[in-house]
Design a protein around this motif. Structure first.
Motif, short mmCIF file in Angstrom:
data_model
loop_
_atom_site.label_atom_id
_atom_site.label_comp_id
_atom_site.label_asym_id
_atom_site.label_seq_id
_atom_site.Cartn_x
_atom_site.Cartn_y
_atom_site.Cartn_z
N GLY A 192 129.45 183.41 59.96
CA GLY A 192 128.31 182.66 60.68
C GLY A 192 129.03 181.67 61.98
N GLY A 193 130.40 181.44 61.76
CA GLY A 193 131.00 180.79 62.89
C GLY A 193 131.68 181.57 63.88
N PHE A 194 132.21 182.71 63.44
CA PHE A 194 132.99 183.31 64.79
C PHE A 194 132.05 184.55 65.40
CE2 PHE A 194 136.97 182.51 62.55
CZ PHE A 194 138.00 182.28 63.52
N LEU A 195 131.01 184.94 64.62
CA LEU A 195 130.33 185.91 65.41
C LEU A 195 129.47 185.47 66.48
CD1 LEU A 195 129.07 188.40 62.59
CD2 LEU A 195 131.01 188.46 64.11
N PRO A 196 128.82 184.25 66.35
CA PRO A 196 128.26 183.40 67.43
C PRO A 196 129.06 183.03 68.56
CG PRO A 196 127.36 182.48 65.34
CD PRO A 196 128.45 183.39 64.99
N ALA A 197 130.33 182.65 68.15
CA ALA A 197 131.34 182.01 68.90
C ALA A 197 131.71 183.02 69.85
CB ALA A 197 132.45 181.68 68.34
N LEU A 198 131.79 184.33 69.40
CA LEU A 198 131.94 185.53 70.42
C LEU A 198 130.94 186.14 71.10
CD1 LEU A 198 134.97 187.20 67.97
CD2 LEU A 198 135.17 185.96 70.08
N SER A 218 113.90 180.18 78.99
CA SER A 218 114.30 178.63 78.72
C SER A 218 115.37 178.61 77.84
CB SER A 218 113.17 177.83 78.14
OG SER A 218 113.33 178.36 76.83
N LYS A 219 116.41 177.59 78.14
CA LYS A 219 117.62 177.57 77.20
C LYS A 219 117.34 177.53 75.89
CE LYS A 219 120.14 174.18 80.26
NZ LYS A 219 120.88 173.02 80.21
N PHE A 220 116.31 176.98 75.46
CA PHE A 220 115.89 176.82 73.95
C PHE A 220 115.76 178.06 73.45
CE2 PHE A 220 112.69 176.29 70.58
CZ PHE A 220 113.64 175.34 69.81
N THR A 221 114.80 178.87 74.07
CA THR A 221 114.38 180.21 73.64
C THR A 221 115.81 181.12 73.65
OG1 THR A 221 112.51 179.85 75.12
CG2 THR A 221 112.84 182.17 73.88
N PHE A 222 116.64 180.82 74.46
CA PHE A 222 117.89 181.64 74.57
C PHE A 222 118.85 181.59 73.37
CE2 PHE A 222 122.14 182.53 76.17
CZ PHE A 222 122.05 184.05 76.25
N ILE A 223 118.94 180.14 73.18
CA ILE A 223 120.00 179.64 72.10
C ILE A 223 119.41 179.99 70.72
CG2 ILE A 223 120.99 177.81 70.92
CD1 ILE A 223 122.36 178.70 73.52
N PHE A 224 117.87 179.92 70.75
CA PHE A 224 117.20 179.95 69.47
C PHE A 224 117.28 181.65 68.92
CE2 PHE A 224 113.37 179.54 66.57
CZ PHE A 224 113.90 178.54 65.93
N ALA A 225 117.18 182.59 70.13
CA ALA A 225 117.21 183.75 70.07
C ALA A 225 118.82 184.43 69.49
CB ALA A 225 116.85 184.73 71.04
N LYS A 226 119.55 183.42 69.88
CA LYS A 226 120.92 183.68 69.50
C LYS A 226 121.31 183.39 67.97
CE LYS A 226 122.94 185.52 73.35
NZ LYS A 226 123.15 186.78 73.24
N LEU A 227 120.48 182.25 67.56
CA LEU A 227 120.73 181.66 66.35
C LEU A 227 120.04 182.39 65.31
CD1 LEU A 227 120.55 177.88 66.83
CD2 LEU A 227 122.41 179.15 65.77
N ILE A 228 118.87 183.05 65.33
CA ILE A 228 118.02 183.41 64.24
C ILE A 228 118.99 184.70 63.70
CG2 ILE A 228 115.91 184.84 63.74
CD1 ILE A 228 114.68 182.88 65.78
N PRO A 229 119.44 185.81 64.43
CA PRO A 229 120.11 186.87 63.82
C PRO A 229 121.10 186.56 62.88
CG PRO A 229 119.87 187.30 66.10
CD PRO A 229 119.26 185.83 65.98
N SER A 272 126.77 178.21 63.11
CA SER A 272 126.33 178.99 64.00
C SER A 272 126.22 178.32 65.33
CB SER A 272 125.20 179.96 63.78
OG SER A 272 125.44 180.71 62.67
N GLY A 273 125.52 177.01 65.36
CA GLY A 273 125.35 176.19 66.31
C GLY A 273 126.79 175.79 66.90
N PHE A 274 127.59 175.32 65.90
CA PHE A 274 128.91 175.09 66.53
C PHE A 274 129.73 176.23 67.24
CE2 PHE A 274 133.67 174.76 65.84
CZ PHE A 274 133.64 173.30 66.47
#
Lengths: 371, 303
Positions: A192-198, A218-229, A272-274
């Motif tokens: 959960g940490g490394f995959l989003p970081a990359l 929007s920034k929020f939508t973009f980041i949210f779309a990255k987090l959900i997976p 993942s946020g981190f």
């Protein structure tokens, strides 16, 4: 609406990656099947050399007792202390038990006899535990021996306190039971940490981020779309881990599984946020990777995963207040082994919620659509 | 009607000054070319105009919106094709199109007519991953994706770099058709021969515009007579010509050397030919030629 298309894209990319889906499946399975056997702190197979100066039966019985104990391996019986010490120095044996010449006589006449134990304490844990085990073994021996000889000599029937320990929550003191919930935390922390970081930095390296940046997304939508997976992936991985823990080790949570999932959602969001924050600040994958390694190590070592938090210095304990794995591990062990309820976990719950709020906001803000 | 207006833009990266006071205007439906070598500041300018980068000073408006204050409005109405292929290589042609259409809040069907000419050429490969396309096809896909939301202004950063000559020609023909749709196109290229295909061009060098005009106007400004020199040996030819008093400029141009004389004279051709023959060159040919944009660039950049 846009979120849906962004998500669709993320999932397509994930499953088309020739390596990632396999990693996400193999990693938890491997960790769960292999590591519990390796990461054990049970000290067994301590090599013991006995230096016996006595030829009596009691000495012989003591040696037999050491030999049959599951904690010790009898490396031989010497008559010369120097020789045994050499063996210890060359690490051929871990401990020396020296039985004096008048051991048998003193034991029968005086009711007590000294035994000297020398132990290699380079590994202090092994040294301390080995000395303890040997002490316990000698105690047991004297109880058996003297118990059979009560009233014979002048042995005063000294009042004695016998300690009976009851191991709560992990009755057999099986280190695996202690480690398995923690391993699940490691799996989630790493994936959960490394995959989003990359992820975002990968888009930067490929240049695709520029195409996204000029869209009205929007920034929020973009980041949210990255987090959900990573949420989906994390919960799936956790389920695999829990299933394996139950099938292979017979370990099922004593408490409510729902609590574990609730905390997992919060925990994955935090790590993942981190990861996304690190990704936003990095220019290359290499940079993101090293920064993550650094923080992951701190996260793990300061989480109470391997060493108890309480034995850390005060300043270190204060630092762990902002460490998400700390709360997650506490929850895991509490629910898995003690059957903790949500009411017992209020501190952990709200701490994670607060950490999530900070990291989530930071992740959105640190993503910059223009320089 | 002015679609793109740029006033005194400055931008530096640390000590490197990428743009040193750039100004120009492009009209609606104009094909505006920015011509210059690598590192002249073309991409920086594009990134500022597409709101990806904020200039140190100066102002710019695109489609009537300020690039700093109204960046959101600009993002909805411009298309940008970066110099480097930056679509998702692991998505197919079709998926890339649909993705970019949807993030701009539209669909491929809605604007199909606009991209049809270009997209039709790559449609047979629509199930292929974008990363597996040839260079020319990648550019066509990138252009299609940049236009799928029917932008008012299109920014194309070196769209033909690394593309074969046939595809390059096709690409410019497509730009001509888009212009007719009323789309303003700002395009950059390091190829001087493409300059003549633009309505107006700006020559950029080291962060400054060294000339803005129609290609014809740029060439007309050249002034001095220009000659092409050819001989059987090329080694030393450039240096020997540089040693001649009456010549103002000499530079290699393909396998010839282009020269200009300090003074207009009917004798120049003959005198240069004789001087070279005296130095032992054979098959000397000196002829008067019309300057190209590249000649203009060489001349302007010498100042």
């Amino acid at each position: 609406m846009t979120l849906r298309y962004l998500l669709e894209k993320e999932f397509k990319q994930f499953f088309r990656n020739p390596f990632l889906p396999k990693l996400v499946l193999a990693f938890p399975v491997l960790i769960m099947l292999v590591i519990p056997w390796i990461m054990t702190m049970d000290i067994k197979n301590i090599g013991v050399t006995v230096v016996n100066h006595d030829s009596g039966g009691a000495a012989e019985r003591l040696i037999r007792k050491i030999e049959t104990s599951e904690y010790f391996i009898l490396n031989g019986v010497e008559h010369d202390y120097e020789e045994a010490l050499t063996a210890l120095e060359y690490a051929k044996t871990d401990a020396i038990v020296e039985i004096p010449a008048d051991f048998d006589r003193r034991l029968t006449t005086e009711g007590s006899a000294p035994v000297q134990v020398s132990i290699n304490a380079v590994n202090d844990m092994k040294g301390a535990l080995g000395a303890n085990y040997l002490g316990a073994l000698c105690n047991e021996f004297s109880r058996e021996t003297l118990g059979g000889a009560v009233g014979q000599g002048g042995a005063a029937a000294a009042p004695k306190i016998e300690i009976v320990t009851q191991n709560r929550y992990n009755p057999y003191l099986d280190y695996k039971m202690f480690m398995i919930p923690a391993l699940m935390v490691i799996v989630l922390l790493l994936l959960g940490g490394f995959l989003p970081a990359l992820n975002i930095v990968g888009e930067k390296e490929k240049g695709t981020i520029e195409q996204i940046n000029i869209t009205p997304v929007s920034k929020f939508t973009f980041i949210f779309a990255k987090l959900i997976p990573y949420w989906v992936m994390g919960l799936l991985v956790l389920s695999v881990c829990m299933l394996l823990a139950w099938l292979v080790y017979g370990l099922a949570p004593q408490g409510n599984v729902g609590i574990i999932y609730l905390f997992s959602v919060l925990f994955i969001l935090a790590v993942s946020g981190f990861g996304l924050i690190v990704s936003n600040y990095s220019d290359t994958m290499q940079q993101a990777m090293f920064v993550m390694f650094f923080f992951m190590l701190i996260f793990m070592l300061m989480s109470g995963l391997l060493t108890p938090l309480r034995s850390m210095p005060d300043w270190a304990q204060y630092m762990t207040v902002i460490n998400p794995p700390r709360y997650y591990i506490e929850m895991m062990r509490m629910v898995y082994l003690k059957g903790g309820m949500l009411a017992d976990l209020q501190t952990q719950l709200w701490a994670l919620v607060a950490i999530d709020a900070v990291l989530g906001t930071w992740a959105v803000l640190s993503y910059r659509k223009r320089e | 009607m002015t679609e793109v207006s740029v006033r005194e833009i400055f931008k530096s990266y640390g000590k490197v000054e990428a743009l040193r006071g750039v100004s120009f205007e492009a009209e609606r439906g104009e094909l505006f070319g920015i011509i210059g070598p690598d590192g002249a500041g073309k991409s920086t300018l594009f990134r500022i105009l597409t709101t990806l980068l904020v200039a140190d000073s100066g102002s710019a408006t695109v489609a009537g919106h300020d690039v700093v204050k109204e960046y959101n409005a600009i993002r909805a109405c411009v298309g940008y094709m970066p110099g480097r292929f930056s679509l998702y290589q692991d998505l197919t042609v079709e998926e890339n199109m649909e993705f970019f259409a949807s993030v701009f809040g539209t669909t491929v069907e809605e604007n199909y007519d606009l991209v049809a000419d270009i997209y039709r050429q790559i449609e047979p490969f629509k199930k292929r991953k974008a990363g597996k396309l040839s260079g020319g096809m990648k550019q066509k896909l990138a252009l299609s994706c940049a236009m799928i939301h029917r932008p008012r202004v299109l920014f194309l950063d070196e769209p033909t770099t690394g593309v074969d000559p046939v595809s390059r020609k096709e690409f410019w023909q497509m730009l001509g058709r888009l212009k007719e749709e009323g789309i303003t196109i700002v395009v950059s290229t390091p190829y001087m021969d493409e300059a003549s295909l633009c309505d107006r061009i700006a020559l950029i060098m080291e962060g400054r515009f060294i000339g803005i005009d129609t290609p014809r106007g740029i060439v007309a400004q050249y002034g001095a007579p220009l000659y092409a020199v050819r001989a059987d040996r090329r080694g030393g030819l450039l240096n020997d010509l540089r040693g001649m008093e009456e010549l103002e400029a000499c530079y290699a141009f393909g396998n010839e050397v282009h020269i200009t004389a300090k003074q207009e004279s009917a004798e120049t051709e003959r005198r240069v030919a004789e001087a070279l023959a005296a130095k032992g060159y054979g098959d000397v040919e000196v002829r008067r030629i019309e300057p190209t944009v590249e000649d203009c660039f060489m001349k302007l950049s010498r100042r």
